[in-house]
Design a protein around this motif. Structure first.
Motif, PDB file in Angstrom:
ATOM      1  N   ALA A   8       0.949  -1.270   0.150  1.00 53.16           N
ATOM      2  CA  ALA A   8      -0.190  -0.091  -0.040  1.00 53.16           C
ATOM      3  C   ALA A   8       0.670   1.283   0.141  1.00 53.16           C
ATOM      4  CB  ALA A   8      -0.797   0.136   1.127  1.00 53.16           C
ATOM      5  N   VAL A   9       0.648   2.190  -0.950  1.00 45.91           N
ATOM      6  CA  VAL A   9       1.597   3.355  -1.316  1.00 45.91           C
ATOM      7  C   VAL A   9       0.545   4.691  -1.209  1.00 45.91           C
ATOM      8  CG1 VAL A   9       3.083   4.117  -2.830  1.00 45.91           C
ATOM      9  CG2 VAL A   9       2.955   1.734  -2.723  1.00 45.91           C
ATOM     10  N   PRO A  10       1.238   5.630  -0.732  1.00 45.41           N
ATOM     11  CA  PRO A  10       0.611   7.108  -0.292  1.00 45.41           C
ATOM     12  C   PRO A  10       0.259   7.529  -1.602  1.00 45.41           C
ATOM     13  CG  PRO A  10       2.521   6.822   0.937  1.00 45.41           C
ATOM     14  CD  PRO A  10       2.558   5.636   0.246  1.00 45.41           C
ATOM     15  N   ASP A  11       0.504   7.276  -2.913  1.00 44.15           N
ATOM     16  CA  ASP A  11      -0.143   7.987  -4.055  1.00 44.15           C
ATOM     17  C   ASP A  11      -1.249   7.421  -4.395  1.00 44.15           C
ATOM     18  OD1 ASP A  11       0.631   5.117  -5.282  1.00 44.15           O
ATOM     19  OD2 ASP A  11       1.856   6.128  -6.490  1.00 44.15           O
ATOM     20  N   GLY A  12      -1.946   6.602  -3.592  1.00 44.89           N
ATOM     21  CA  GLY A  12      -3.231   5.712  -3.884  1.00 44.89           C
ATOM     22  C   GLY A  12      -3.193   4.440  -4.762  1.00 44.89           C
ATOM     23  N   SER A  13      -2.079   3.931  -4.971  1.00 42.95           N
ATOM     24  CA  SER A  13      -1.817   2.746  -5.716  1.00 42.95           C
ATOM     25  C   SER A  13      -1.536   1.504  -4.622  1.00 42.95           C
ATOM     26  CB  SER A  13      -0.741   2.920  -6.708  1.00 42.95           C
ATOM     27  OG  SER A  13       0.640   3.036  -6.213  1.00 42.95           O
ATOM     28  N   VAL A  14      -1.526   0.318  -4.969  1.00 49.00           N
ATOM     29  CA  VAL A  14      -1.065  -0.967  -4.612  1.00 49.00           C
ATOM     30  C   VAL A  14      -0.079  -1.293  -5.543  1.00 49.00           C
ATOM     31  CG1 VAL A  14      -3.007  -1.091  -2.967  1.00 49.00           C
ATOM     32  CG2 VAL A  14      -3.188  -2.109  -5.570  1.00 49.00           C
ATOM     33  N   LYS A  15       1.050  -1.722  -5.056  1.00 47.40           N
ATOM     34  CA  LYS A  15       2.119  -2.306  -6.105  1.00 47.40           C
ATOM     35  C   LYS A  15       2.320  -3.697  -5.822  1.00 47.40           C
ATOM     36  CE  LYS A  15       3.960   2.349  -6.512  1.00 47.40           C
ATOM     37  NZ  LYS A  15       3.389   2.906  -7.770  1.00 47.40           N
ATOM     38  N   LEU A  16       2.425  -4.430  -6.588  1.00 45.90           N
ATOM     39  CA  LEU A  16       2.975  -5.800  -6.752  1.00 45.90           C
ATOM     40  C   LEU A  16       4.340  -6.128  -6.974  1.00 45.90           C
ATOM     41  CD1 LEU A  16       1.773  -8.914  -6.605  1.00 45.90           C
ATOM     42  CD2 LEU A  16       1.383  -8.897  -9.027  1.00 45.90           C
ATOM     43  N   TYR A  17       5.142  -6.791  -5.964  1.00 36.88           N
ATOM     44  CA  TYR A  17       6.453  -7.022  -6.160  1.00 36.88           C
ATOM     45  C   TYR A  17       6.575  -8.697  -6.359  1.00 36.88           C
ATOM     46  CZ  TYR A  17       7.124  -2.438  -4.541  1.00 36.88           C
ATOM     47  OH  TYR A  17       7.171  -0.984  -4.705  1.00 36.88           O
ATOM     48  N   ASP A  18       7.532  -9.242  -7.159  1.00 37.18           N
ATOM     49  CA  ASP A  18       8.104 -10.345  -7.346  1.00 37.18           C
ATOM     50  C   ASP A  18       9.358 -10.803  -6.926  1.00 37.18           C
ATOM     51  OD1 ASP A  18       8.525 -12.985  -7.975  1.00 37.18           O
ATOM     52  OD2 ASP A  18       7.510 -12.781 -10.023  1.00 37.18           O
TER      53      ASP A  18
ATOM     54  N   SER B  92      11.074 -13.091  -7.132  1.00 38.09           N
ATOM     55  CA  SER B  92      11.957 -13.877  -8.171  1.00 38.09           C
ATOM     56  C   SER B  92      12.722 -13.115  -9.154  1.00 38.09           C
ATOM     57  CB  SER B  92      11.055 -15.044  -8.578  1.00 38.09           C
ATOM     58  OG  SER B  92       9.982 -14.699  -9.464  1.00 38.09           O
ATOM     59  N   LEU B  93      12.152 -11.769  -9.201  1.00 38.91           N
ATOM     60  CA  LEU B  93      12.681 -10.943 -10.299  1.00 38.91           C
ATOM     61  C   LEU B  93      13.783 -10.005  -9.681  1.00 38.91           C
ATOM     62  CD1 LEU B  93       9.567 -10.052 -12.035  1.00 38.91           C
ATOM     63  CD2 LEU B  93      11.178 -11.849 -13.079  1.00 38.91           C
ATOM     64  N   PRO B  94      14.863  -9.401 -10.432  1.00 33.21           N
ATOM     65  CA  PRO B  94      15.572  -8.571  -9.953  1.00 33.21           C
ATOM     66  C   PRO B  94      14.965  -7.179  -9.459  1.00 33.21           C
ATOM     67  CG  PRO B  94      15.801  -8.759 -12.399  1.00 33.21           C
ATOM     68  CD  PRO B  94      14.952  -9.834 -11.887  1.00 33.21           C
ATOM     69  N   PRO B  95      15.494  -6.446  -8.427  1.00 29.74           N
ATOM     70  CA  PRO B  95      14.905  -5.127  -8.074  1.00 29.74           C
ATOM     71  C   PRO B  95      14.385  -4.126  -9.383  1.00 29.74           C
ATOM     72  CG  PRO B  95      16.705  -5.817  -6.807  1.00 29.74           C
ATOM     73  CD  PRO B  95      16.776  -6.555  -7.848  1.00 29.74           C
ATOM     74  N   THR B  96      15.112  -4.142 -10.218  1.00 30.05           N
ATOM     75  CA  THR B  96      14.988  -3.481 -11.461  1.00 30.05           C
ATOM     76  C   THR B  96      13.710  -3.602 -12.258  1.00 30.05           C
ATOM     77  OG1 THR B  96      16.603  -4.675 -12.681  1.00 30.05           O
ATOM     78  CG2 THR B  96      17.255  -2.461 -11.628  1.00 30.05           C
ATOM     79  N   ALA B  97      13.418  -4.884 -12.080  1.00 34.59           N
ATOM     80  CA  ALA B  97      12.070  -5.325 -12.917  1.00 34.59           C
ATOM     81  C   ALA B  97      10.648  -5.263 -11.958  1.00 34.59           C
ATOM     82  CB  ALA B  97      12.182  -6.694 -13.249  1.00 34.59           C
ATOM     83  N   ASN B  98      10.958  -4.671 -10.761  1.00 34.53           N
ATOM     84  CA  ASN B  98       9.721  -4.467  -9.927  1.00 34.53           C
ATOM     85  C   ASN B  98       9.640  -3.000  -9.639  1.00 34.53           C
ATOM     86  OD1 ASN B  98       8.869  -7.080  -8.374  1.00 34.53           O
ATOM     87  ND2 ASN B  98      10.962  -7.336  -8.528  1.00 34.53           N
ATOM     88  N   PRO B  99       8.388  -2.398  -9.255  1.00 33.09           N
ATOM     89  CA  PRO B  99       7.034  -3.595  -9.276  1.00 33.09           C
ATOM     90  C   PRO B  99       6.898  -3.843 -10.577  1.00 33.09           C
ATOM     91  CG  PRO B  99       6.308  -1.198  -8.838  1.00 33.09           C
ATOM     92  CD  PRO B  99       7.814  -1.144  -9.199  1.00 33.09           C
ATOM     93  N   VAL B 100       6.159  -5.317 -10.506  1.00 34.22           N
ATOM     94  CA  VAL B 100       5.584  -5.914 -11.725  1.00 34.22           C
ATOM     95  C   VAL B 100       4.329  -5.186 -12.127  1.00 34.22           C
ATOM     96  CG1 VAL B 100       6.914  -7.809 -11.463  1.00 34.22           C
ATOM     97  CG2 VAL B 100       4.867  -7.884 -10.522  1.00 34.22           C
ATOM     98  N   ARG B 101       3.651  -4.706 -11.288  1.00 31.71           N
ATOM     99  CA  ARG B 101       2.320  -4.109 -11.530  1.00 31.71           C
ATOM    100  C   ARG B 101       1.849  -3.166 -10.532  1.00 31.71           C
ATOM    101  NH1 ARG B 101      -2.793  -6.628 -13.603  1.00 31.71           N
ATOM    102  NH2 ARG B 101      -3.618  -5.093 -14.464  1.00 31.71           N
ATOM    103  N   SER B 102       1.349  -1.852 -10.916  1.00 25.40           N
ATOM    104  CA  SER B 102       1.115  -0.944 -10.179  1.00 25.40           C
ATOM    105  C   SER B 102      -0.187  -0.510 -10.492  1.00 25.40           C
ATOM    106  CB  SER B 102       1.822   0.528 -10.281  1.00 25.40           C
ATOM    107  OG  SER B 102       1.413   1.265  -9.565  1.00 25.40           O
ATOM    108  N   LEU B 103      -1.458  -0.626  -9.481  1.00 24.48           N
ATOM    109  CA  LEU B 103      -2.618  -0.639  -9.515  1.00 24.48           C
ATOM    110  C   LEU B 103      -3.299   0.827  -9.161  1.00 24.48           C
ATOM    111  CD1 LEU B 103      -3.786  -4.252  -8.631  1.00 24.48           C
ATOM    112  CD2 LEU B 103      -3.514  -3.260 -11.106  1.00 24.48           C
TER     113      LEU B 103
END
Length: 132
Positions: A78-88, A90-101
């Motif tokens: 849960a992030v203050p900009d009103g979004s939720v971010k999905l992290y994986d 198994s991927l490198p940090p530069t490939a994350n977040p994998v999704r931002s809603l």
């Protein structure tokens, strides 16, 4: 007692449902009012120090997080900009977040994963809404 010193203020800490020694920590700079955040994934060792498994920097703070119980490497934050971010993990940090809603108009304050219906999570925000 092992200690981990986070660079920002801690907001939430959750143990992994898959690995008893792994936990995730949500942090935010300046008490979440202004500044960056970081999502830490830590490994505990009874005999040694706490080690950082992964870290994900965010342009906003991180107020809450939840582990997906259907996959051992997924976290939602849960992030203050009103979004939720999905992290994986198994991927490198530069490939994350994998999704931002971006579903909310104000700060997303909390998130929780549904342990029974394993394909959903719920969020609550300062825009007075709760979304599934």
């Amino acid at each position: 007692m092992p200690v981990f010193k986070a660079p920002f203020n801690g907001y939430a800490v959750k143990f992994s449902p898959f690995f008893e020694q792994r936990l995730a920590v949500a942090t935010s700079q300046n008490f979440g009012i202004l500044g960056n955040g970081r999502l830490h994934v830590l490994d505990l060792s009874p005999a040694g120090p706490i080690s950082q498994f992964a870290a994900f920097d965010t342009p906003d703070g991180v107020y809450d997080l939840a582990w997906f119980e259907s996959h051992n490497s997924l976290l939602v934050a849960a992030v203050p900009d009103g979004s939720v971010k999905l992290y994986d993990l198994s991927l490198p940090p530069t490939a994350n977040p994998v999704r931002s809603l971006h579903e909310h108009t104000h700060e997303t304050h909390s998130v929780d994963y549904n342990p029974v219906r394993r394909d959903s999570f719920i969020t609550s925000t300062w825009d007075d809404t709760i979304k599934l």
